[in-house]
Design an enzyme around this catalytic site. Structure first.
Site, PDB file in Angstrom:
ATOM      1  N   GLY A  12       0.827  -1.212   0.000  1.00 22.59           N
ATOM      2  CA  GLY A  12       0.000   0.000   0.000  1.00 22.59           C
ATOM      3  C   GLY A  12       0.860   1.260   0.000  1.00 22.59           C
ATOM      4  CE  LYS A 187       0.611 -12.862  -6.861  1.00 22.03           C
ATOM      5  NZ  LYS A 187       0.335 -11.557  -6.341  1.00 22.03           N
ATOM      6  CG  ASN A 195       3.023 -17.261  -0.029  1.00 23.29           C
ATOM      7  OD1 ASN A 195       3.607 -16.493   0.712  1.00 23.29           O
ATOM      8  ND2 ASN A 195       2.728 -16.963  -1.271  1.00 23.29           N
ATOM      9  CB  SER A 258       4.984 -12.293   1.518  1.00 22.20           C
ATOM     10  OG  SER A 258       3.881 -12.985   0.972  1.00 22.20           O
ATOM     11  CD  GLU A 271      -2.937 -11.885   2.747  1.00 23.75           C
ATOM     12  OE1 GLU A 271      -1.984 -12.162   1.988  1.00 23.75           O
ATOM     13  OE2 GLU A 271      -3.727 -10.959   2.538  1.00 23.75           O
TER      14      GLU A 271
HETATM   15  P1  NAD Z   1       1.572  -5.690   5.170  1.00 23.43           P
HETATM   16  O1  NAD Z   1       1.595  -6.805   6.152  1.00 23.43           O
HETATM   17  O2  NAD Z   1       2.848  -5.007   4.883  1.00 23.43           O
HETATM   18  O3  NAD Z   1       0.537  -4.576   5.644  1.00 23.43           O
HETATM   19  C1  NAD Z   1      -0.780  -4.915   5.991  1.00 23.43           C
HETATM   20  C2  NAD Z   1      -1.104  -4.258   7.329  1.00 23.43           C
HETATM   21  O4  NAD Z   1      -0.309  -4.838   8.387  1.00 23.43           O
HETATM   22  C3  NAD Z   1      -0.810  -2.766   7.363  1.00 23.43           C
HETATM   23  O5  NAD Z   1      -1.786  -2.160   8.178  1.00 23.43           O
HETATM   24  C4  NAD Z   1       0.548  -2.698   8.024  1.00 23.43           C
HETATM   25  O6  NAD Z   1       0.837  -1.464   8.610  1.00 23.43           O
HETATM   26  C5  NAD Z   1       0.418  -3.800   9.051  1.00 23.43           C
HETATM   27  N1  NAD Z   1       1.715  -4.321   9.489  1.00 23.43           N
HETATM   28  C6  NAD Z   1       2.834  -4.471   8.722  1.00 23.43           C
HETATM   29  N2  NAD Z   1       3.842  -5.002   9.470  1.00 23.43           N
HETATM   30  C7  NAD Z   1       3.334  -5.194  10.711  1.00 23.43           C
HETATM   31  C8  NAD Z   1       3.863  -5.718  11.906  1.00 23.43           C
HETATM   32  N3  NAD Z   1       5.129  -6.158  11.992  1.00 23.43           N
HETATM   33  N4  NAD Z   1       3.058  -5.763  12.992  1.00 23.43           N
HETATM   34  C9  NAD Z   1       1.781  -5.338  12.940  1.00 23.43           C
HETATM   35  N5  NAD Z   1       1.210  -4.826  11.815  1.00 23.43           N
HETATM   36  C10 NAD Z   1       1.981  -4.756  10.727  1.00 23.43           C
HETATM   37  O7  NAD Z   1       0.851  -6.254   3.865  1.00 23.43           O
HETATM   38  P2  NAD Z   1       1.328  -6.218   2.347  1.00 23.43           P
HETATM   39  O8  NAD Z   1       2.493  -7.108   2.188  1.00 23.43           O
HETATM   40  O9  NAD Z   1       1.428  -4.810   1.909  1.00 23.43           O
HETATM   41  O10 NAD Z   1       0.101  -6.924   1.654  1.00 23.43           O
HETATM   42  C11 NAD Z   1      -1.160  -6.287   1.425  1.00 23.43           C
HETATM   43  C12 NAD Z   1      -1.963  -7.165   0.475  1.00 23.43           C
HETATM   44  O11 NAD Z   1      -1.278  -7.223  -0.793  1.00 23.43           O
HETATM   45  C13 NAD Z   1      -2.094  -8.619   0.928  1.00 23.43           C
HETATM   46  O12 NAD Z   1      -3.300  -9.174   0.480  1.00 23.43           O
HETATM   47  C14 NAD Z   1      -0.941  -9.309   0.220  1.00 23.43           C
HETATM   48  O13 NAD Z   1      -1.143 -10.690   0.046  1.00 23.43           O
HETATM   49  C15 NAD Z   1      -0.966  -8.574  -1.108  1.00 23.43           C
HETATM   50  N6  NAD Z   1       0.295  -8.618  -1.839  1.00 23.43           N
HETATM   51  C16 NAD Z   1       1.463  -8.287  -1.220  1.00 23.43           C
HETATM   52  C17 NAD Z   1       2.641  -8.312  -1.952  1.00 23.43           C
HETATM   53  C18 NAD Z   1       3.957  -7.924  -1.313  1.00 23.43           C
HETATM   54  O14 NAD Z   1       5.002  -8.107  -1.947  1.00 23.43           O
HETATM   55  N7  NAD Z   1       3.985  -7.363  -0.089  1.00 23.43           N
HETATM   56  C19 NAD Z   1       2.625  -8.692  -3.310  1.00 23.43           C
HETATM   57  C20 NAD Z   1       1.409  -9.004  -3.913  1.00 23.43           C
HETATM   58  C21 NAD Z   1       0.243  -8.969  -3.158  1.00 23.43           C
END
Ligand code: NAD
Length: 310
Positions: A12, A187, A195, A258, A271
């Site tokens: 994000g 995907k 994963n 991830s 997830e």
């Molecule tokens: P993320 O875990 O980085 O973030 C999701 C939420 O968790 C946010 O609110 C973030 O601030 C919080 N968060 C992050 N680290 C944390 C921690 N250590 N403790 C507590 N909260 C924490 O999620 P993402 O990787 O950005 O993924 C978001 C969506 O996109 C998911 O559905 C994921 O599967 C998908 N996605 C991710 C990637 C990638 O490379 N990261 C790639 C393709 C799809």
């Protein structure tokens, strides 16, 4: 046009940074206090494909979005299990033409999102961009895309084109999907094999590929996923998908998926219910057994309990 990134963790914040860099009026929204505070106080520090940037992007806490904010486009990027609470928090900031974009991993998020906006305003998709959080407020984004998006109903195509345009203006490489559901299921094949198995076996993709037993599990999981996908009118060839997955694991061999990073490294919940668990549930709904996906889901949940994942 006002854009919100609802869920500004790794991916994000990466998408938000690219939109902001290219002149869009974008606000980050997140519920994890360390990330919110760091970005509010020091801006977002982000490495994009090896180059460092610093952006002062507006950042709101999920529970404190200014009441007068209405967004024209909302990109959803929480983890799947946070999606409902994020949608509840953003609901007052949706107007009657807001487009909601979901390129998160996982199956059937649209079943939940359609409680908040009609189908024509939901843009669903998948992305090959990858991202991570180094420490709160410091993230990285890698890749070159694409972000493949499509509509759930034919009336949604104009909204899809608006999103593709925004993505392309932001160098995120948006494309209209030729077959949205097929892309989502492909995907799921990637995430539902690498994963889960790398997390259970605590290994990277190269090590996974070295074991004939693990390869057999990849094949069995894929076979079930491909079978359940037929209930969504998606017809994939098991052997072709399997070859694609083995080849992909070989190419990105040293990488730890991830889910491994979240669960094994950071002891965070996964997830899995929206990937292998969702395959098993959808299989049940359609009388297509998926016992290996169910087994793997239970193994990951056991590992979450063992590690006291939060
Ligand atoms: P993320 O875990 O980085 O973030 C999701 C939420 O968790 C946010 O609110 C973030 O601030 C919080 N968060 C992050 N680290 C944390 C921690 N250590 N403790 C507590 N909260 C924490 O999620 P993402 O990787 O950005 O993924 C978001 C969506 O996109 C998911 O559905 C994921 O599967 C998908 N996605 C991710 C990637 C990638 O490379 N990261 C790639 C393709 C799809």
């Amino acid at each position: 046009m006002k854009i919100a990134i609802a869920g500004s963790g790794a991916l994000g914040s990466g998408f938000g940074a690219k939109l902001f860099q290219n002149g869009y009026d974008v606000s980050l929204i997140d519920g994890w206090e360390p990330q919110v505070t760091s970005i509010q106080q020091e801006g977002l520090h982000i490495d994009i494909n090896g180059e460092g940037y610093h952006f002062d992007i507006p950042m709101h806490c999920l529970s404190q979005i200014p009441s007068n904010e209405l967004y024209d486009v909302i990109f959803l990027f929480p983890k799947s299990m946070q999606l409902e609470s994020v949608l509840d928090a953003i609901k007052p900031h949706i107007h009657k033409e807001t487009i909601v974009v979901c390129t998160m991993n996982g199956l059937k998020h649209e079943r939940l999102i359609r409680n908040y906006v009609e189908d024509a305003r939901i843009v669903r998709g998948v992305t090959t961009w990858t991202a991570g959080i180094d420490v709160p407020g410091h993230t990285h984004l890698m890749g070159s895309g694409p972000v493949e998006v499509g509509c759930l109903v034919p009336e949604g195509i104009d909204n899809v084109k608006i999103i593709v345009d925004i993505l392309n203006q932001s160098e995120l490489n948006g494309v209209v999907s030729e077959d949205l559901h097929q892309s989502i299921w492909k995907k799921i094949c990637v995430n539902g094999t690498a994963n889960a198995l790398c997390s259970i076996l605590e290994c990277n993709l190269a090590t996974l590929n070295e074991s004939s037993y693990a390869k057999n599990l990849i094949y069995k999981l894929t076979q079930e996923i491909v079978h359940v996908a037929t209930s969504d009118h998606v017809h994939l060839n098991v052997d072709e998908v399997f070859e694609y997955l083995i080849d992909l694991n070989e190419k990105v061999g040293p990488h730890y998926p991830s889910m491994y990073q979240d669960l094994i490294k950071d002891h965070r919940k996964t997830e899995i219910d929206y990937i292998n668990g969702a395959v098993a549930r959808l299989g049940n709904e359609n009388h297509i057994p998926a016992p290996v996906n169910e087994f793997v889901t239970n193994l990951i949940h056991s590992k979450e309990s063992q590690l006291n994942a939060q």
